[in-house]
Structure formats: structure tokens, C-alpha cells
Design a protein around this motif. Structure first.
Motif, PDB file in Angstrom:
ATOM      1  N   ARG A   9     -87.259 -47.845  11.720  1.00  0.00           N
ATOM      2  CA  ARG A   9     -87.355 -46.699  12.334  1.00  0.00           C
ATOM      3  C   ARG A   9     -86.813 -46.699  13.798  1.00  0.00           C
ATOM      4  NH1 ARG A   9     -92.657 -47.178   9.912  1.00  0.00           N
ATOM      5  NH2 ARG A   9     -93.367 -48.154  11.557  1.00  0.00           N
ATOM      6  N   ARG A  10     -86.814 -47.867  14.457  1.00  0.00           N
ATOM      7  CA  ARG A  10     -86.276 -48.079  15.621  1.00  0.00           C
ATOM      8  C   ARG A  10     -84.812 -48.087  15.861  1.00  0.00           C
ATOM      9  NH1 ARG A  10     -89.397 -53.162  18.069  1.00  0.00           N
ATOM     10  NH2 ARG A  10     -91.717 -52.195  18.374  1.00  0.00           N
ATOM     11  N   SER A  11     -84.070 -48.550  14.549  1.00  0.00           N
ATOM     12  CA  SER A  11     -82.598 -48.217  14.727  1.00  0.00           C
ATOM     13  C   SER A  11     -82.034 -46.758  14.244  1.00  0.00           C
ATOM     14  CB  SER A  11     -82.097 -49.280  13.678  1.00  0.00           C
ATOM     15  OG  SER A  11     -82.495 -49.114  12.417  1.00  0.00           O
ATOM     16  N   LEU A  13     -83.936 -44.316  15.382  1.00  0.00           N
ATOM     17  CA  LEU A  13     -84.029 -43.462  16.679  1.00  0.00           C
ATOM     18  C   LEU A  13     -82.773 -42.854  17.505  1.00  0.00           C
ATOM     19  CD1 LEU A  13     -86.143 -41.910  18.545  1.00  0.00           C
ATOM     20  CD2 LEU A  13     -86.280 -44.198  19.623  1.00  0.00           C
ATOM     21  N   PRO A  14     -81.723 -43.742  17.837  1.00  0.00           N
ATOM     22  CA  PRO A  14     -80.520 -43.214  18.499  1.00  0.00           C
ATOM     23  C   PRO A  14     -80.122 -42.338  17.598  1.00  0.00           C
ATOM     24  CG  PRO A  14     -80.928 -45.637  18.274  1.00  0.00           C
ATOM     25  CD  PRO A  14     -81.707 -45.207  17.699  1.00  0.00           C
ATOM     26  N   GLY A  16     -81.130 -40.133  15.775  1.00  0.00           N
ATOM     27  CA  GLY A  16     -82.002 -38.962  16.063  1.00  0.00           C
ATOM     28  C   GLY A  16     -81.838 -38.361  17.342  1.00  0.00           C
ATOM     29  N   LEU A  17     -81.467 -39.223  18.072  1.00  0.00           N
ATOM     30  CA  LEU A  17     -81.315 -38.454  19.450  1.00  0.00           C
ATOM     31  C   LEU A  17     -79.823 -38.021  19.780  1.00  0.00           C
ATOM     32  CD1 LEU A  17     -82.818 -41.418  21.687  1.00  0.00           C
ATOM     33  CD2 LEU A  17     -84.089 -39.245  21.189  1.00  0.00           C
ATOM     34  N   ALA A  71     -76.624 -45.586  15.020  1.00  0.00           N
ATOM     35  CA  ALA A  71     -77.722 -46.446  14.415  1.00  0.00           C
ATOM     36  C   ALA A  71     -77.271 -47.862  14.018  1.00  0.00           C
ATOM     37  CB  ALA A  71     -78.422 -45.509  13.435  1.00  0.00           C
ATOM     38  N   ALA A  82     -83.183 -48.169  24.049  1.00  0.00           N
ATOM     39  CA  ALA A  82     -83.184 -46.737  24.445  1.00  0.00           C
ATOM     40  C   ALA A  82     -82.043 -46.492  25.734  1.00  0.00           C
ATOM     41  CB  ALA A  82     -84.217 -46.114  24.728  1.00  0.00           C
TER      42      ALA A  82
END
Length: 252
Positions: A9-11, A13-14, A16-17, A71, A82
Motif C-alpha cells: 500500500r505504501r509503495s 501511494l506515490p 496514486g499521487l 511506484a 513522501a
């Protein structure tokens, strides 16, 4: 047992951003297009304004296809993910912003060509299609596209970058490969009209398919052949290049 999903999920996130940033850029292009000056070439904009519009256009068109690479790069970052991904993305976009300088000069020249008799504008449009088509078929295009399609080797290289400048260098390096891969497609926007939203959508789709689809390399070659065909067809159908043959901004 939860470490893997959390890391995933953390990887993600970028990526998605970047997609959110691309959506914001697309929203700006769509909502502001009617307010742009109806002038071919640079659209009547000075250099600073043109660079701002150019950067937003390239962000809208390039970031979706760059999201998977972002990602993947995020997985190489252990702490402060982030803010470091922000640096990576800004460096990537700065490469495209810098490309706006020759793009402005080219757009200014093509704008003058659009004011010439129709035959001259058609000849220039044919040259634009031909240059784009030929480059699509070159080994350099294949090399740059290969780096974008299979970036594992780039990730190993980026991991070797020392010091706090790593994210800046990695973003700029990937941006350079992306520019080498896609400049010929962006050149086509000069023929179709820089703020022709439908042309932007089609070109953005081509860029994404080239980079992400299994048959991306075949698509790149097919686009090259199609561009060469347009270089011939535009003499009989000048409306194929509305940005250079007198219908400059009607495609907006």
C-alpha cells in the motif's frame, strides 16, 4: 504477516499521487482551454506563460504512464518516502519544463508558418509528421522506450546514487529517457494544435500504451508508420494538421 500488504500500500501511494496530479493538470487544461488565445504556434503567449502551460500539458500527458515507475522507485526508499517522491516527481517535470524552451522556439516558427499560404503550411505539416514518424522507427526510440518499459536496470542504477541528491538525479535521469522516448509524439501536437484537447487525449493514450502494454513496441512502430502516412495524406487533406494549415485552433 501484515508487513507485505502494508508495504504494497505504501509503495502504491506515490503512483496514486501522480495520478491525482495528472487529473489536476487535465482539469486545468480542460477548464482553461476556452480562455487561451486563438493564435497558432505559441498561442500568443510569452515565454513564461508558455512554459507554465507546457509543463501542465506534459504533466497531464506523461504522469499516468510514469506512475508505475514511481511506484517501483518508491520501494527503494526506506524513510521519508513522501517528500523524497515529491523531489523525484519535480525533477522529472523540470526536464519537461526545460524541453519547453526549444518547444517555444519551434512553436513560434511553426506559428509563422501557419500564417504563410496554405501550401507552405501543408508542407511544414508534412515535415512535422515525417520527422515524428522517422524517429518512431529509430533504434534510439527503441532504446529509450525499453528503459521506460523495463526500468529494473534503472532502479539498480538509482540505488547507487549517493547522498541527498539521489532523488533529484533519479527523477531527472528518468525524465531524460522519457523525453527521448516521447518528444516525437509531443511534436505531433504542433500539427494538431497545442491545446487541442482531443489530440492530447489520443497522444496521452498512445504514450501510456507504448510504455505499459505488452505490445507497446509494436504500437510505437505502428504510430511511426501512421505518421509517415499522414505526411503524405496531408497534401490531399490539409485538415489533418489543423494547427498548421489554417484551421489552427478549431480543434480546441
Amino acid at each position: 504477516m501484515t508487513e507485505g500488504p502494508v508495504t504494497g500500500r505504501r509503495s502504491a501511494l506515490p503512483a496514486g499521487l501522480l495520478l491525482v496530479a495528472a487529473a489536476v493538470a487535465w482539469s486545468w487544461v480542460v477548464t482553461r482551454r476556452d480562455g487561451m488565445p486563438a493564435v497558432p504556434g505559441t498561442m500568443g503567449l510569452g515565454l513564461p506563460a508558455f512554459l507554465a502551460v507546457w509543463t501542465l500539458m506534459t504533466a497531464a500527458m506523461m504522469l499516468p504512464a510514469t506512475a508505475p515507475v514511481a511506484a517501483l522507485y518508491a520501494r527503494t526508499i526506506a524513510v521519508h518516502r513522501a517528500p523524497r517522491m515529491v523531489v523525484f516527481t519535480v525533477a522529472y517535470l523540470l526536464v519537461w519544463a526545460a524541453a519547453g524552451l526549444p518547444a517555444y522556439a519551434l512553436a513560434a516558427g511553426l506559428g509563422r508558418a501557419a500564417a504563410l499560404p496554405a501550401a507552405a503550411g501543408t508542407a511544414v505539416a508534412a515535415a512535422v509528421f515525417a520527422v515524428s514518424g522517422v524517429y518512431q522507427l529509430t533504434p534510439l526510440k527503441d532504446r529509450c522506450l525499453a528503459r521506460c518499459r523495463s526500468p529494473i536496470g534503472l532502479m539498480l542504477r538509482y540505488a547507487s546514487y549517493p547522498g541527498p541528491s539521489r532523488d533529484l538525479r533519479a527523477g531527472a535521469h528518468h525524465g531524460a529517457f522519457c523525453l527521448g522516448c516521447c518528444w516525437s509524439l509531443m511534436l505531433l501536437s504542433a500539427a494538431f494544435g497545442l491545446m487541442n484537447v482531443w489530440a492530447m487525449v489520443v497522444l496521452a493514450a498512445v504514450i501510456t500504451v507504448e510504455k505499459l502494454a505488452p505490445a507497446g513496441r509494436l504500437v510505437a512502430r505502428a504510430v511511426g508508420v501512421a505518421s509517415l502516412a499522414l505526411a503524405v495524406a496531408v497534401f490531399w487533406v490539409p485538415a489533418l494538421a489543423p494547427g498548421l494549415t489554417g484551421g489552427g485552433m478549431t480543434g480546441m
